[in-house]
Write a protein that holds these residues in place. Structure first.
Motif, short mmCIF file in Angstrom:
data_model
loop_
_atom_site.label_atom_id
_atom_site.label_comp_id
_atom_site.label_asym_id
_atom_site.label_seq_id
_atom_site.Cartn_x
_atom_site.Cartn_y
_atom_site.Cartn_z
N LYS A 153 -4.40 9.84 -2.30
CA LYS A 153 -3.78 11.13 -1.99
C LYS A 153 -2.48 10.99 -1.22
O LYS A 153 -1.62 11.87 -1.26
CB LYS A 153 -4.77 12.03 -1.25
CG LYS A 153 -5.93 12.38 -2.19
CD LYS A 153 -6.75 13.55 -1.78
CE LYS A 153 -7.62 13.92 -2.98
NZ LYS A 153 -8.60 14.92 -2.72
N LEU A 154 -2.33 9.88 -0.52
CA LEU A 154 -1.08 9.63 0.21
C LEU A 154 0.10 9.43 -0.73
O LEU A 154 1.25 9.66 -0.37
CB LEU A 154 -1.22 8.39 1.11
CG LEU A 154 -1.91 8.63 2.45
CD1 LEU A 154 -2.10 7.31 3.19
CD2 LEU A 154 -1.08 9.58 3.32
N ARG A 155 -0.19 8.96 -1.94
CA ARG A 155 0.83 8.75 -2.97
C ARG A 155 1.98 7.88 -2.49
O ARG A 155 3.15 8.24 -2.63
CB ARG A 155 1.39 10.10 -3.44
CG ARG A 155 0.32 11.00 -4.03
CD ARG A 155 0.90 12.29 -4.45
NE ARG A 155 -0.13 13.16 -5.01
CZ ARG A 155 0.12 14.40 -5.40
NH1 ARG A 155 1.33 14.90 -5.31
NH2 ARG A 155 -0.85 15.12 -5.90
N LYS A 156 1.64 6.76 -1.93
CA LYS A 156 2.70 5.85 -1.49
C LYS A 156 2.68 4.52 -2.22
O LYS A 156 3.71 3.97 -2.56
CB LYS A 156 2.58 5.62 0.02
CG LYS A 156 3.09 6.83 0.78
CD LYS A 156 3.30 6.55 2.24
CE LYS A 156 3.93 7.75 2.91
NZ LYS A 156 3.67 7.78 4.36
N ASN A 157 1.47 4.03 -2.45
CA ASN A 157 1.33 2.75 -3.13
C ASN A 157 0.41 2.90 -4.33
O ASN A 157 -0.37 3.85 -4.39
CB ASN A 157 0.70 1.72 -2.18
CG ASN A 157 1.72 1.14 -1.23
OD1 ASN A 157 2.84 0.82 -1.63
ND2 ASN A 157 1.33 1.06 0.04
N LEU A 158 0.47 1.94 -5.20
CA LEU A 158 -0.50 1.90 -6.29
C LEU A 158 -1.85 1.56 -5.69
O LEU A 158 -1.99 0.58 -4.96
CB LEU A 158 -0.13 0.84 -7.33
CG LEU A 158 1.13 1.07 -8.17
CD1 LEU A 158 1.24 -0.04 -9.21
CD2 LEU A 158 1.12 2.43 -8.84
N ILE A 159 -2.85 2.38 -5.97
CA ILE A 159 -4.21 2.13 -5.49
C ILE A 159 -5.10 1.87 -6.70
O ILE A 159 -4.99 2.57 -7.71
CB ILE A 159 -4.74 3.35 -4.69
CG1 ILE A 159 -3.78 3.75 -3.57
CG2 ILE A 159 -6.14 3.07 -4.14
CD1 ILE A 159 -3.52 2.69 -2.50
N PHE A 160 -5.94 0.86 -6.57
CA PHE A 160 -6.77 0.48 -7.71
C PHE A 160 -8.23 0.82 -7.48
O PHE A 160 -8.71 0.74 -6.35
CB PHE A 160 -6.63 -1.03 -7.96
CG PHE A 160 -5.21 -1.45 -8.18
CD1 PHE A 160 -4.63 -1.40 -9.43
CD2 PHE A 160 -4.42 -1.85 -7.09
CE1 PHE A 160 -3.30 -1.77 -9.62
CE2 PHE A 160 -3.09 -2.21 -7.28
CZ PHE A 160 -2.53 -2.16 -8.55
N CYS A 161 -8.91 1.21 -8.56
CA CYS A 161 -10.35 1.45 -8.46
C CYS A 161 -11.02 0.13 -8.10
O CYS A 161 -10.74 -0.91 -8.71
CB CYS A 161 -10.88 1.98 -9.79
SG CYS A 161 -12.67 2.06 -9.85
N GLU A 162 -11.91 0.16 -7.12
CA GLU A 162 -12.54 -1.09 -6.67
C GLU A 162 -13.58 -1.58 -7.67
O GLU A 162 -14.02 -2.72 -7.60
CB GLU A 162 -13.19 -0.88 -5.30
CG GLU A 162 -12.14 -0.76 -4.21
CD GLU A 162 -12.76 -0.38 -2.86
OE1 GLU A 162 -13.59 0.56 -2.82
OE2 GLU A 162 -12.39 -1.01 -1.85
N ASN A 163 -13.94 -0.71 -8.60
CA ASN A 163 -14.94 -1.13 -9.59
C ASN A 163 -14.28 -1.61 -10.89
O ASN A 163 -14.55 -2.70 -11.35
CB ASN A 163 -15.89 0.03 -9.87
CG ASN A 163 -16.97 -0.36 -10.86
OD1 ASN A 163 -17.66 -1.36 -10.66
ND2 ASN A 163 -17.11 0.41 -11.93
#
Ligand SMILES: [Zn+2]
Length: 240
Positions: A221-231
């Motif tokens: 939600k911060l929309r700053k970095n690419l975040i990946f699903c941990e699964n």
């Protein structure tokens, strides 16, 4: 670390890219199924062909059997004629009777063979009908298979031209995507096949449906970095 606007722009471009890539994946998968579908048609046709061959073989065997009976009967009839002509030359009553008995016995054989031949005529007629039936089934299947093959061929042509268009669309969608992000996106796509992005909905990964940790949800939600699903390791994005 990209600025928020930059992040939004990049994610927006990746979403556009993924739409194209999913279409490419679906079409390519469909195209990959064609050889298998074609070979199933050929297998079915081979089975029907075997049916025709078996019925031809059955008919042939009956005809051979009937020919053997014909030959046997002719030989016996000739033997009867020969014995009958011998009868005129015989003066001895006992010998005459013996030959007459032999003639009667051969005649009895002949009438049995005649019965066999009549029965074989019926069987041959049935076998001819069965063969015609098998041939009809084969012809119908062949027509069907040819139509289906044509359909697949034209589907394939359509898919090829759609894929060419999508490749051009993909080139366009790539414009402005950072090299680093594209590298990661392509690596995930190569691994996953259809999608490299996953939409975050109600705290759940939209692709693998795992519940995400609140830390991960906040980071997305911060929309700053690419975040990946941990699964599933896909790039997560939230709505809007
Ligand atoms: Zn996931």
């Amino acid at each position: 670390m990209p600025a928020e606007n930059n992040y939004k722009e990049q994610i927006g471009k990746l979403i556009g890219l993924q739409q194209v890539d999913s279409k490419i994946y679906d079409l390519a998968s469909e195209k990959e199924s064609f050889p298998e579908r074609l070979s199933v048609f050929d297998q079915t046709l081979d089975q029907k062909k075997a049916g025709v061959k078996n019925s031809e073989e059955a008919l042939k065997q009956l005809q051979v059997k009937k020919n053997e009976k014909d030959v046997d009967m002719q030989a016996k009839e000739e033997k009867i004629k020969k014995l009958q002509s011998n009868l005129y030359q015989i003066k001895n009553n006992k010998e005459y009777q013996a030959i007459q008995q032999e003639i009667d016995s051969i005649k009895a054989d002949v009438s049995l063979i005649e019965e066999d031949i009549i029965a074989l005529f019926d069987k041959i007629e049935q076998a001819q009908e069965a063969m015609a039936h098998e041939k009809h089934i084969f012809d119908e299947e062949k027509k069907k298979v040819e139509t289906e093959k044509e359909k697949i061929k034209s589907e394939e042509k359509k898919i090829d031209s759609e894929l060419a268009e999508l490749k051009a669309e993909r080139d366009k969608a790539l414009e402005g995507v950072s090299d680093e992000i594209l590298k990661r996106y392509d690596a995930i796509l190569k691994n996953k096949g259809r999608t490299a992005l996953a939409k975050l909905t109600g705290g759940i990964c939209g692709e693998c449906h795992m519940s995400l940790r609140s830390q991960v949800i906040n980071d997305v939600k911060l929309r700053k970095n690419l975040i990946f699903c941990e699964n599933c390791a896909r790039i997560l994005y939230d709505e809007d």
